[in-house]
Design a protein around this motif. Sequence first.
Motif, PDB file in Angstrom:
ATOM      1  N   GLN A 210       0.860  -1.183   0.000  1.00 35.11           N
ATOM      2  CA  GLN A 210       0.000   0.000   0.000  1.00 35.11           C
ATOM      3  C   GLN A 210       0.897   1.234   0.000  1.00 35.11           C
ATOM      4  O   GLN A 210       1.725   1.399   0.903  1.00 35.11           O
ATOM      5  CB  GLN A 210      -0.871   0.038   1.253  1.00 35.11           C
ATOM      6  N   VAL A 211       0.736   2.052  -1.004  1.00 33.42           N
ATOM      7  CA  VAL A 211       1.515   3.286  -1.082  1.00 33.42           C
ATOM      8  C   VAL A 211       0.546   4.448  -0.931  1.00 33.42           C
ATOM      9  O   VAL A 211      -0.441   4.536  -1.663  1.00 33.42           O
ATOM     10  CB  VAL A 211       2.259   3.373  -2.435  1.00 33.42           C
ATOM     11  N   ARG A 212       0.815   5.300   0.055  1.00 31.73           N
ATOM     12  CA  ARG A 212      -0.135   6.377   0.350  1.00 31.73           C
ATOM     13  C   ARG A 212       0.543   7.746   0.262  1.00 31.73           C
ATOM     14  O   ARG A 212       1.439   8.041   1.057  1.00 31.73           O
ATOM     15  CB  ARG A 212      -0.680   6.210   1.774  1.00 31.73           C
ATOM     16  N   GLY A 213       0.133   8.512  -0.682  1.00 34.90           N
ATOM     17  CA  GLY A 213       0.576   9.915  -0.813  1.00 34.90           C
ATOM     18  C   GLY A 213       2.076  10.095  -0.789  1.00 34.90           C
ATOM     19  O   GLY A 213       2.590  11.034  -0.181  1.00 34.90           O
ATOM     20  N   LEU A 214       2.767   9.213  -1.466  1.00 40.50           N
ATOM     21  CA  LEU A 214       4.240   9.237  -1.420  1.00 40.50           C
ATOM     22  C   LEU A 214       4.792  10.410  -2.241  1.00 40.50           C
ATOM     23  O   LEU A 214       4.451  10.568  -3.410  1.00 40.50           O
ATOM     24  CB  LEU A 214       4.765   7.916  -1.992  1.00 40.50           C
ATOM     25  N   SER A 215       5.624  11.212  -1.601  1.00 45.62           N
ATOM     26  CA  SER A 215       6.234  12.355  -2.299  1.00 45.62           C
ATOM     27  C   SER A 215       7.711  12.427  -1.958  1.00 45.62           C
ATOM     28  O   SER A 215       8.114  12.047  -0.861  1.00 45.62           O
ATOM     29  CB  SER A 215       5.579  13.671  -1.866  1.00 45.62           C
ATOM     30  N   LYS A 216       8.473  12.930  -2.894  1.00 46.89           N
ATOM     31  CA  LYS A 216       9.898  13.144  -2.629  1.00 46.89           C
ATOM     32  C   LYS A 216      10.336  14.464  -3.238  1.00 46.89           C
ATOM     33  O   LYS A 216      10.183  14.694  -4.436  1.00 46.89           O
ATOM     34  CB  LYS A 216      10.730  11.999  -3.225  1.00 46.89           C
ATOM     35  N   GLN A 217      10.857  15.300  -2.371  1.00 45.32           N
ATOM     36  CA  GLN A 217      11.311  16.615  -2.816  1.00 45.32           C
ATOM     37  C   GLN A 217      12.834  16.644  -2.800  1.00 45.32           C
ATOM     38  O   GLN A 217      13.461  16.174  -1.860  1.00 45.32           O
ATOM     39  CB  GLN A 217      10.772  17.673  -1.850  1.00 45.32           C
ATOM     40  N   PHE A 218      13.412  17.176  -3.853  1.00 45.45           N
ATOM     41  CA  PHE A 218      14.872  17.334  -3.919  1.00 45.45           C
ATOM     42  C   PHE A 218      15.206  18.813  -4.087  1.00 45.45           C
ATOM     43  O   PHE A 218      14.347  19.618  -4.459  1.00 45.45           O
ATOM     44  CB  PHE A 218      15.447  16.565  -5.115  1.00 45.45           C
ATOM     45  N   LYS A 219      16.464  19.091  -3.826  1.00 47.07           N
ATOM     46  CA  LYS A 219      16.933  20.471  -3.985  1.00 47.07           C
ATOM     47  C   LYS A 219      17.902  20.526  -5.156  1.00 47.07           C
ATOM     48  O   LYS A 219      18.792  19.673  -5.272  1.00 47.07           O
ATOM     49  CB  LYS A 219      17.648  20.902  -2.701  1.00 47.07           C
ATOM     50  N   ARG A 220      17.689  21.482  -6.018  1.00 46.77           N
ATOM     51  CA  ARG A 220      18.618  21.658  -7.143  1.00 46.77           C
ATOM     52  C   ARG A 220      19.865  22.394  -6.664  1.00 46.77           C
ATOM     53  O   ARG A 220      19.891  22.939  -5.554  1.00 46.77           O
ATOM     54  CB  ARG A 220      17.963  22.474  -8.261  1.00 46.77           C
ATOM     55  N   ASP A 221      20.901  22.395  -7.517  1.00 50.41           N
ATOM     56  CA  ASP A 221      22.153  23.069  -7.154  1.00 50.41           C
ATOM     57  C   ASP A 221      21.943  24.551  -6.876  1.00 50.41           C
ATOM     58  O   ASP A 221      22.650  25.156  -6.076  1.00 50.41           O
ATOM     59  CB  ASP A 221      23.196  22.892  -8.270  1.00 50.41           C
ATOM     60  N   ASN A 222      20.955  25.152  -7.564  1.00 52.54           N
ATOM     61  CA  ASN A 222      20.718  26.591  -7.358  1.00 52.54           C
ATOM     62  C   ASN A 222      19.831  26.861  -6.138  1.00 52.54           C
ATOM     63  O   ASN A 222      19.420  27.999  -5.903  1.00 52.54           O
ATOM     64  CB  ASN A 222      20.106  27.219  -8.612  1.00 52.54           C
ATOM     65  N   GLY A 223      19.512  25.816  -5.369  1.00 58.06           N
ATOM     66  CA  GLY A 223      18.746  25.990  -4.137  1.00 58.06           C
ATOM     67  C   GLY A 223      17.251  25.791  -4.300  1.00 58.06           C
ATOM     68  O   GLY A 223      16.534  25.669  -3.311  1.00 58.06           O
ATOM     69  N   GLU A 224      16.779  25.769  -5.532  1.00 57.54           N
ATOM     70  CA  GLU A 224      15.343  25.555  -5.763  1.00 57.54           C
ATOM     71  C   GLU A 224      14.965  24.131  -5.391  1.00 57.54           C
ATOM     72  O   GLU A 224      15.756  23.210  -5.554  1.00 57.54           O
ATOM     73  CB  GLU A 224      15.006  25.758  -7.241  1.00 57.54           C
TER      74      GLU A 224
END
Lengths: 443, 366
Positions: B36-50
Motif C-alpha cells: 500500500q503506497v499512500r501519498g508518497l512524495s519526494k522533494q529534492f533540492k537543485r544546485d541553485n537551491g530551488e
Amino acid sequence: MLRKIWVIAYKDLYITFTDRNLILIMIVTPLALASIIGLAFGGFIGGGGSDVPVQNIPVAVVNLDQGVEFGGSPLNQGQTFIDLLVPQGEPDPENVLHQLTDAVELETAEAARAGVNAGDYSAAIIIPPEFTASITTTQTQTELTPVQIEVYASPAAPVSASIIRSIVEGFSNQIAMGSITIASTIGALTERASTDPLFGLQFAAAAGGGGFNPDFSAAFSPDAALIRIEQQSVTGETAAFNPLVSFGSAQAVFFMMFTAMAGANNVMEERRAWTLQRQIVTPTPRMVLLLGKMVGTFISCVAQVIILILALTLVGSLIAGELQFIWGTNLFLLALVILCVSLAASGVAALVAGLVRTPEQGNTIGSIISILFGLFSGAFFSIDAVPGANVISRLTVNYWGVEAFNKLSQNQTDIGLNLLVLLILGAVFFSAGLFIFNRRLSV
Amino acid sequence: MLPDPRETVLVRLARAIRQRCADHKGDASMQETLVQVRGLSKQFKRDNGETFFAVKDVTLEIRRGEIFSLLGPNGAGKTTTISMISGLLTPTQGDALIGGNSITKNPLAAKKMLGVVPQEIALYPTLSARQNLQFFGKMHGLGGKELDRAVDEVLDLIDLGDRDRDKVDNFSGGMKRRVNIGIGMLHKPQLIYMDEPTVGIDPQNRRRILDTVLRLRDELKMTVLYTSHLMEEVQEISDRVGIIDHGQMIALGTVGELIQKVGEEDRLIFKVGEQPVAEALLRRIESEAATATRARYERREIANSDAGALATAEGILTVYATRGRKALPDIIRLADESSLDILSVEVREPDLEAVFLHLTGRALRD
C-alpha cells in the motif's frame, strides 16, 4: 548483527587479499620501505658493527666543569667525557664515537650555540660548572644532586641531534652509576666498621698501610657502555635507541592511514556500483553496514602494520647479522598498540566515508588527511621548529601511535595515555562518521 | 488453431494478456493487497537551491501475486518511487506498507519481505556468481544448508549452474543481468522489485529475463513490481500497470482498462503503393464496413537512398474501427470492388503507447 558485520568484513577482506596487485603493494611497499630505512640507519642497529654509514656528525663540546678534589687528586668528569669524545690527534679507528662524531672542543657555551645556529654543528654539548661536584661523594658532600648536561640541538638535523642526545645520556648514566657505586661501597664499609670493631681495625690498618685500593673503573666505563648509543628507561633497563623503529613506525602508521582511507573510499565505490544500496535494502541496520566495512578496514590495517613490523625486524636482523626484535620485549603491549592505532585509523576512515560523496573526493580527501597526519607527526622531517606544530600533531593518530611504538622499543611501558587517546580518537571519529553516513544515505 | 500470419506481434501479445488476466480473475490471493503506497512524495533540492518534487502524491496498491508495472519515460519518477518503497530513500511525505509493515517506521520488517533487482549490475566482479549469491543471501539472513539450497535453486533458475564458480567479471552482459536478478529472488521474497532489468541486453537474454519474471509469479508465487520505459514488455508481462509522468501517477489499471479508459480504437493500415484512393471509397468504407468509424487516405513521400534517383510516393489508407478484425473482410471486399490493390495490411490494436499519447499529448519515447 555480529554475523552480518563479519559477513561484510570477510567479503571485503576476501576481495582485498585475492587481489594480486593489492597484495603486491601491501608487501612490496613495506619491504622496500624497510630496506631503505635499514640501509640509511643500518650502522646504528648493528650492535658492535664498525661500519657506520651515518658518521662524522659535527658536534661542539664545551666543558665548564670545575671539578673537585677527590682523595687528594683533582677529579673532572667533564674532562673525562671530552677525552672520550674528542680525539687527541688522529681519530681512533676502533672508537665508534670518533667515527660517529666529529667533535670539537670550544671555550664558551655562547660560541657553541652560535655554531649550532649557524649550521656548523648538529648539536652542542655544554657540561655545567658543578657537574663533577654534583655527582661525586666526598667527605664534605655525601649526597648526590641532580645535574643537567645541556644538549643544544639543531632542528634541521633531528637524527643527528637525537644520536648526540643518546650519547650524552649514556655517558651521564654511566657516570651516575659509577658515583652511586662508590658512595654505596664506602657507605657500606663505614657502616660495617662502626658496628664491627674488629673489621673497623682491619679496614683502618689497610687504608693506612695503602692496602685498600679498590678499582672502581669498571663502574664508570664497562667496555661497551660508551660505544653503544643507549637511553636509560624508566624501569632501569637499558635498551638500544633505534632509528629503524622511530622512522619505521612513523612510516608504518603513515602507510596504514592510506590503507584505512582506501577502506573509506571502498564505501563510495560500492555506492557507485550500487552494491551498497543492494545491502541497504536487506534487513540490515545501516550501522551494521558501516561497522562491517570498518572491521574489514581495521583488519587490513592490522595486517599491514604487522607486515611492516616484521619486514623492519627482518631488515634489522640482516644488518645486525643476528635475529633482533627491535620493537621491545613487551609483545602484549605491542599488540595492543597495533590494535589501537588500527582502530583509530579505521575511525578516521569512517568519518571520511561519511563526509565524501564520490570515490574521487574520497581519494583526494583521504590522501590529504594521510599526508597531513604524516607531516604533523614527523614522518618526513622533524616539526620541532614549526610553531604550534607539536600541539596539532597531538590531534593525529600517527603521533600517539608512533610515540607508543618508540616507547615500547625502549622497553618503556607508560603508554596508557597513548592507548586511551587512540581509543577515544577512534570512537569519536567513528561516531561522527556513522552519524553523517546515516544522514547522507537517508536523503 | 494456427495463428494468423497477418497478425502483428502486438495483437498476439494483447490477446495473451487478456487471457492471462482472465486466468487470474478467479485467484482469491490476487485480490489481497501486499503493498500500500499512500501519498508518497519526494522533494529534492537543485544546485541553485530551488526545490522540486521528483515524485508527488503517488498512491497505489499492489495485489499479492500480480505483476505490477510502473511505466513512464526516463526521468518520470519510477526509480525514485521504487527507491522510497524499498527504503533506499526517505519519503518527504507519505508512506509505503509492505505486508502491513511501514517502510519508514518498521523498515527491517518491511525489507525482509522485499527482494530488489536494481537497474545497475550491482555485483562484485571479482567474486564468482556463487559467491555473490552467497554474500547477499547471508545479508538477507540465510545461512547453512538453507543458503546452499537457495543458491543452487537460483543458479538453476537463471541457467548458470555450470558457470557458478566463474568470476562475474568474465560473464556477458546478459549473464550478469541474470545473476543480478537471481540475487533479488534468492531469499524468496514476497515482493520482488525489478528496475528496468532488460536495459542494454540482446533480444535472446531479454526473452529469458521476461520468462523468468513470469516464472516468479506463476511458479514461485511472488509479487513483482516492475519498472520499464519499454511499452511492449510492460504490456506483455503486466497484470496491472501504473503510468507515471513528471512524478505523478496519471493512470492505473489493467492494460485493457487503460485502453478502454481513453476510448482508443483499432487501426487498420493498408499500403496501396502509388494508387490514388477515391473519396467515394472512403465514404463507403465508413458506412458499409462493420464497426468502422472513419477512414482517411494520405500519400507519403519515400526518400530514395540512391543519390539522384526520384523520390517515390506511398499511399496509406487508414481505417479506424472499434473491432478492427471484424471490419477487415468488408474493407478488403470494398477495395476489390474499387479495383484497389492492397499491398499489405496491418491491424494495430490500441496499446499503452496510444494511452500515454492520449494522456500526455506526447509519445512514450519522446
